[in-house]
Motif scaffolding. Structure first.
Motif, mmCIF file in Angstrom:
data_model
loop_
_atom_site.group_PDB
_atom_site.id
_atom_site.type_symbol
_atom_site.label_atom_id
_atom_site.label_comp_id
_atom_site.label_asym_id
_atom_site.label_seq_id
_atom_site.Cartn_x
_atom_site.Cartn_y
_atom_site.Cartn_z
ATOM 1 N N TRP A 152 0.733 -1.294 0.038
ATOM 2 C CA TRP A 152 -0.148 -0.013 0.093
ATOM 3 C C TRP A 152 1.009 1.334 0.008
ATOM 4 O O TRP A 152 0.587 2.190 -0.694
ATOM 5 C CB TRP A 152 -0.968 0.031 1.294
ATOM 6 C CG TRP A 152 -1.595 1.278 1.516
ATOM 7 C CD1 TRP A 152 -2.674 1.680 0.807
ATOM 8 C CD2 TRP A 152 -1.455 2.057 2.437
ATOM 9 N NE1 TRP A 152 -3.222 2.710 1.463
ATOM 10 C CE2 TRP A 152 -2.503 3.271 2.323
ATOM 11 C CE3 TRP A 152 -0.600 2.331 3.524
ATOM 12 C CZ2 TRP A 152 -2.626 4.310 3.212
ATOM 13 C CZ3 TRP A 152 -0.762 3.405 4.267
ATOM 14 C CH2 TRP A 152 -1.580 4.328 4.123
ATOM 15 N N GLU B 213 0.039 2.774 -3.517
ATOM 16 C CA GLU B 213 -1.332 3.359 -3.449
ATOM 17 C C GLU B 213 -1.366 4.746 -2.648
ATOM 18 O O GLU B 213 -2.211 5.663 -2.943
ATOM 19 C CB GLU B 213 -2.134 2.190 -2.893
ATOM 20 C CG GLU B 213 -2.420 1.090 -3.542
ATOM 21 C CD GLU B 213 -3.746 0.469 -3.419
ATOM 22 O OE1 GLU B 213 -4.517 1.107 -2.528
ATOM 23 O OE2 GLU B 213 -4.090 -0.669 -4.043
ATOM 24 N N ARG B 214 -0.611 4.888 -1.660
ATOM 25 C CA ARG B 214 -0.785 6.021 -0.590
ATOM 26 C C ARG B 214 -0.214 7.270 -1.381
ATOM 27 O O ARG B 214 1.007 7.218 -1.622
ATOM 28 C CB ARG B 214 -0.062 5.743 0.764
ATOM 29 C CG ARG B 214 -0.328 6.884 1.710
ATOM 30 C CD ARG B 214 0.438 6.591 3.031
ATOM 31 N NE ARG B 214 0.095 7.786 3.836
ATOM 32 C CZ ARG B 214 0.817 8.731 4.024
ATOM 33 N NH1 ARG B 214 1.862 8.920 3.623
ATOM 34 N NH2 ARG B 214 0.543 9.713 5.033
ATOM 35 N N TYR C 285 -2.085 -2.942 -11.251
ATOM 36 C CA TYR C 285 -3.489 -2.851 -10.925
ATOM 37 C C TYR C 285 -3.563 -4.183 -9.804
ATOM 38 O O TYR C 285 -3.144 -5.139 -10.291
ATOM 39 C CB TYR C 285 -4.121 -3.400 -12.103
ATOM 40 C CG TYR C 285 -5.766 -3.622 -12.193
ATOM 41 C CD1 TYR C 285 -6.662 -2.857 -11.925
ATOM 42 C CD2 TYR C 285 -5.947 -4.776 -12.596
ATOM 43 C CE1 TYR C 285 -7.908 -2.911 -11.888
ATOM 44 C CE2 TYR C 285 -7.433 -5.275 -12.263
ATOM 45 C CZ TYR C 285 -8.126 -4.285 -12.074
ATOM 46 O OH TYR C 285 -9.717 -4.768 -11.961
ATOM 47 N N SER D 173 -6.301 -6.547 -7.869
ATOM 48 C CA SER D 173 -7.826 -7.062 -7.884
ATOM 49 C C SER D 173 -7.749 -8.546 -7.268
ATOM 50 O O SER D 173 -6.618 -8.891 -7.072
ATOM 51 C CB SER D 173 -8.427 -6.862 -9.318
ATOM 52 O OG SER D 173 -9.687 -7.100 -9.161
ATOM 53 N N SER E 251 -9.688 2.429 -0.769
ATOM 54 C CA SER E 251 -9.410 1.513 -2.275
ATOM 55 C C SER E 251 -9.843 -0.110 -1.912
ATOM 56 O O SER E 251 -9.920 -0.252 -0.802
ATOM 57 C CB SER E 251 -7.868 1.634 -2.533
ATOM 58 O OG SER E 251 -7.207 1.008 -1.628
#
Length: 235
Positions: free
Chosen positions: A70, A74-75, A111, A113, A207
């Motif tokens: 993360w 992401e962050r 990506y 998922s 997210s």
């Protein structure tokens, strides 16, 4: 081993090293951002490890790897950009042009998922994955997934990236779920659950990755007891 397979193997190794070098670069500068980020992560996830007196080393490592994933990918940190984006925008002088080009592709395509495992090709190290959220197929080079014989009928949550037209897994976190995809297609790990709103924690603005980690590692996580998240072979 054919030249084509060897090329994919070499590419996967190079990308793995690129990401590891980037992580090392930021860990040397962690005093700038680590504590606020860890506090934010723990507030959102509310890890059950915080309430556990004797967690195993594997459980601690899995949680720390989720946090690192993360943190890097992401962050938002500075100017709304992630550590990966900042590293690519202002690369260190020691970074080779080839590594920079690969990381630019990771930045543009990465990506995360949850994927159904459709098929495996052991000879070529390829696995066919179906995105449970977007109904899209990915043909991914990842011998680790292929070699896990019991990773078959369930789902694997991983971060993918496409480099030189080859889809690879980015990072080291593999979250395998033995549940049938049809059983959790709508309200499975990472979804916004009704009880989230009842608990006063609106995860709709968080997210998918954070919601999934909260589901499987959080004290109130819906799937914390049923998801098999510690399959990675730690080295």
């Amino acid at each position: 081993m054919t030249d084509h397979v060897l090329d994919r193997a070499q590419l996967a190794e190079a990308v793995g090293n690129d990401i590891a070098d980037m992580a090392h670069f930021w860990m040397l500068r962690k005093f700038q951002f680590l504590e606020p980020a860890r506090e934010q992560f723990e507030i959102i996830v509310d890890p059950w490890l915080s309430y556990c007196t004797e967690p195993s080393q594997n459980e601690i490592m899995a949680y720390n790897m989720a946090f690192t994933d993360w943190l890097l990918f992401e962050r938002p940190y500075r100017h709304g950009k992630t550590l990966l984006e900042l590293y690519v925008d202002e690369p260190p002088a020691s970074l080779s042009p080839a590594s920079l080009r690969r990381l630019e592709q990771v930045r543009d395509t990465q990506y995360f998922s949850r994927f159904g495992i459709l098929d495996k090709d052991p000879a070529n190290g390829m696995v066919a994955l179906k995105d449970t959220r977007a109904d899209r197929r990915f043909d991914v080079y990842d011998p680790h997934i292929v070699q896990k014989e019991h990773w078959s009928d369930g789902a694997i949550a991983v971060r993918l990236a496409c480099i030189d037209d080859v889809w690879l897994t980015a990072g080291q976190l593999y979250l395998y779920d033995i549940a049938r995809l049809s059983d959790t297609a709508v309200d499975g790990p990472g979804a916004v659950h009704p009880e989230d709103l009842q608990d006063g924690f609106d995860t709709s603005c968080v997210s998918f990755f954070l919601r999934l980690v909260r589901d499987i590692m959080g004290a109130q996580g819906r799937y914390v007891k049923s998801l098999n998240i510690y399959e990675q072979e730690w080295e």
